[in-house]
Motif scaffolding. Structure first.
Motif, PDB file in Angstrom:
ATOM      1  N   THR A 173       0.832  -1.200   0.000  1.00 53.13           N
ATOM      2  CA  THR A 173       0.000   0.000   0.000  1.00 53.13           C
ATOM      3  C   THR A 173       0.870   1.254   0.000  1.00 53.13           C
ATOM      4  O   THR A 173       0.617   2.204  -0.746  1.00 53.13           O
ATOM      5  CB  THR A 173      -0.945   0.005   1.211  1.00 53.13           C
ATOM      6  OG1 THR A 173      -1.787  -1.139   1.123  1.00 53.13           O
ATOM      7  CG2 THR A 173      -1.784   1.267   1.262  1.00 53.13           C
TER       8      THR A 173
ATOM      9  N   THR B 216       2.677   1.606  -3.411  1.00 50.92           N
ATOM     10  CA  THR B 216       1.697   1.972  -4.437  1.00 50.92           C
ATOM     11  C   THR B 216       1.269   3.427  -4.292  1.00 50.92           C
ATOM     12  O   THR B 216       1.216   4.164  -5.289  1.00 50.92           O
ATOM     13  CB  THR B 216       0.469   1.044  -4.374  1.00 50.92           C
ATOM     14  OG1 THR B 216       0.904  -0.306  -4.578  1.00 50.92           O
ATOM     15  CG2 THR B 216      -0.561   1.409  -5.421  1.00 50.92           C
TER      16      THR B 216
ATOM     17  N   ALA C   9       1.872   6.296  -7.016  1.00 49.21           N
ATOM     18  CA  ALA C   9       0.682   6.937  -7.576  1.00 49.21           C
ATOM     19  C   ALA C   9       0.714   8.446  -7.408  1.00 49.21           C
ATOM     20  O   ALA C   9       0.082   9.175  -8.169  1.00 49.21           O
ATOM     21  CB  ALA C   9      -0.578   6.371  -6.927  1.00 49.21           C
TER      22      ALA C   9
ATOM     23  N   ARG D 190       0.841  -1.918  -6.839  1.00 50.03           N
ATOM     24  CA  ARG D 190      -0.508  -2.410  -7.118  1.00 50.03           C
ATOM     25  C   ARG D 190      -1.329  -1.452  -7.985  1.00 50.03           C
ATOM     26  O   ARG D 190      -2.526  -1.613  -8.117  1.00 50.03           O
ATOM     27  CB  ARG D 190      -1.269  -2.642  -5.796  1.00 50.03           C
ATOM     28  CG  ARG D 190      -0.576  -3.560  -4.835  1.00 50.03           C
ATOM     29  CD  ARG D 190      -0.585  -4.995  -5.338  1.00 50.03           C
ATOM     30  NE  ARG D 190      -0.141  -5.909  -4.306  1.00 50.03           N
ATOM     31  CZ  ARG D 190       1.028  -6.533  -4.312  1.00 50.03           C
ATOM     32  NH1 ARG D 190       1.885  -6.322  -5.288  1.00 50.03           N
ATOM     33  NH2 ARG D 190       1.354  -7.362  -3.341  1.00 50.03           N
ATOM     34  N   ARG D 191      -0.671  -0.466  -8.589  1.00 52.51           N
ATOM     35  CA  ARG D 191      -1.428   0.498  -9.401  1.00 52.51           C
ATOM     36  C   ARG D 191      -2.172  -0.178 -10.545  1.00 52.51           C
ATOM     37  O   ARG D 191      -3.261   0.239 -10.900  1.00 52.51           O
ATOM     38  CB  ARG D 191      -0.508   1.580  -9.963  1.00 52.51           C
ATOM     39  CG  ARG D 191       0.002   2.529  -8.901  1.00 52.51           C
ATOM     40  CD  ARG D 191       0.957   3.528  -9.485  1.00 52.51           C
ATOM     41  NE  ARG D 191       2.148   2.821  -9.965  1.00 52.51           N
ATOM     42  CZ  ARG D 191       3.104   3.390 -10.658  1.00 52.51           C
ATOM     43  NH1 ARG D 191       3.025   4.669 -10.969  1.00 52.51           N
ATOM     44  NH2 ARG D 191       4.154   2.695 -11.053  1.00 52.51           N
TER      45      ARG D 191
ATOM     46  N   ASP E 135      -3.620  -2.994 -10.517  1.00 50.06           N
ATOM     47  CA  ASP E 135      -4.669  -3.885 -10.026  1.00 50.06           C
ATOM     48  C   ASP E 135      -6.040  -3.221  -9.984  1.00 50.06           C
ATOM     49  O   ASP E 135      -7.035  -3.903  -9.799  1.00 50.06           O
ATOM     50  CB  ASP E 135      -4.344  -4.392  -8.619  1.00 50.06           C
ATOM     51  CG  ASP E 135      -3.158  -5.320  -8.602  1.00 50.06           C
ATOM     52  OD1 ASP E 135      -2.630  -5.656  -9.683  1.00 50.06           O
ATOM     53  OD2 ASP E 135      -2.735  -5.700  -7.497  1.00 50.06           O
ATOM     54  N   ARG E 136      -6.092  -1.928 -10.142  1.00 55.52           N
ATOM     55  CA  ARG E 136      -7.360  -1.214 -10.060  1.00 55.52           C
ATOM     56  C   ARG E 136      -8.204  -1.517 -11.287  1.00 55.52           C
ATOM     57  O   ARG E 136      -7.729  -1.509 -12.418  1.00 55.52           O
ATOM     58  CB  ARG E 136      -7.127   0.281  -9.960  1.00 55.52           C
ATOM     59  CG  ARG E 136      -6.483   0.657  -8.657  1.00 55.52           C
ATOM     60  CD  ARG E 136      -6.622   2.134  -8.393  1.00 55.52           C
ATOM     61  NE  ARG E 136      -6.080   2.423  -7.091  1.00 55.52           N
ATOM     62  CZ  ARG E 136      -5.200   3.365  -6.853  1.00 55.52           C
ATOM     63  NH1 ARG E 136      -4.773   4.123  -7.830  1.00 55.52           N
ATOM     64  NH2 ARG E 136      -4.754   3.579  -5.637  1.00 55.52           N
ATOM     65  N   VAL E 137      -9.449  -1.768 -11.055  1.00 56.12           N
ATOM     66  CA  VAL E 137     -10.399  -2.004 -12.135  1.00 56.12           C
ATOM     67  C   VAL E 137     -11.363  -0.830 -12.138  1.00 56.12           C
ATOM     68  O   VAL E 137     -11.967  -0.508 -11.114  1.00 56.12           O
ATOM     69  CB  VAL E 137     -11.167  -3.324 -11.916  1.00 56.12           C
ATOM     70  CG1 VAL E 137     -12.196  -3.526 -13.016  1.00 56.12           C
ATOM     71  CG2 VAL E 137     -10.200  -4.497 -11.858  1.00 56.12           C
ATOM     72  N   SER E 138     -11.501  -0.209 -13.280  1.00 56.38           N
ATOM     73  CA  SER E 138     -12.383   0.958 -13.357  1.00 56.38           C
ATOM     74  C   SER E 138     -13.847   0.520 -13.376  1.00 56.38           C
ATOM     75  O   SER E 138     -14.181  -0.598 -13.763  1.00 56.38           O
ATOM     76  CB  SER E 138     -12.069   1.784 -14.604  1.00 56.38           C
ATOM     77  OG  SER E 138     -12.524   1.107 -15.761  1.00 56.38           O
TER      78      SER E 138
ATOM     79  N   GLU F 151     -15.037  -0.706 -16.689  1.00 55.27           N
ATOM     80  CA  GLU F 151     -14.719  -2.094 -16.998  1.00 55.27           C
ATOM     81  C   GLU F 151     -15.694  -3.050 -16.316  1.00 55.27           C
ATOM     82  O   GLU F 151     -16.124  -4.035 -16.908  1.00 55.27           O
ATOM     83  CB  GLU F 151     -13.283  -2.421 -16.601  1.00 55.27           C
ATOM     84  CG  GLU F 151     -12.243  -1.686 -17.417  1.00 55.27           C
ATOM     85  CD  GLU F 151     -12.349  -1.995 -18.904  1.00 55.27           C
ATOM     86  OE1 GLU F 151     -12.515  -3.176 -19.282  1.00 55.27           O
ATOM     87  OE2 GLU F 151     -12.269  -1.042 -19.703  1.00 55.27           O
TER      88      GLU F 151
END
Length: 83
Positions: free
Chosen positions: A36, A39, A43, A68-69, A71-74, A77
């Protein structure tokens, strides 16, 4: 805070206690916070080289494992899923 390092088992137990107290049921460990932190730093414009130095990694390739940048799902999507 003290001059003595916190034993790994004590740090892990503290993370588990605090997560439970916050109602978090997902298994967490010290590396969850490490990921965290790395990331969040990246970010916000931090460099991979500096993140590696802060994490005391000999190689930036190791630091990339904690990033983990991607890994984000918008929401866009997720909305593609149609049942």
């Amino acid at each position: 805070m003290s001059e003595r390092p916190l034993p790994q088992a004590s740090a892990h137990a503290m993370v588990r206690r605090r997560a439970a107290a916050a109602g978090i049921t997902t298994p967490l460990g010290c590396h969850s916070f490490r990921a965290t932190g790395i990331t969040a730093y990246l970010a916000n414009g931090g460099t991979l080289e500096t993140a590696a130095a802060m994490a005391n990694h000999a190689s930036t390739r190791t630091t990339q494992l904690y990033d983990r940048r991607g890994d984000r799902v918008s929401l866009d999507e997720v909305e593609r899923i149609r049942l």
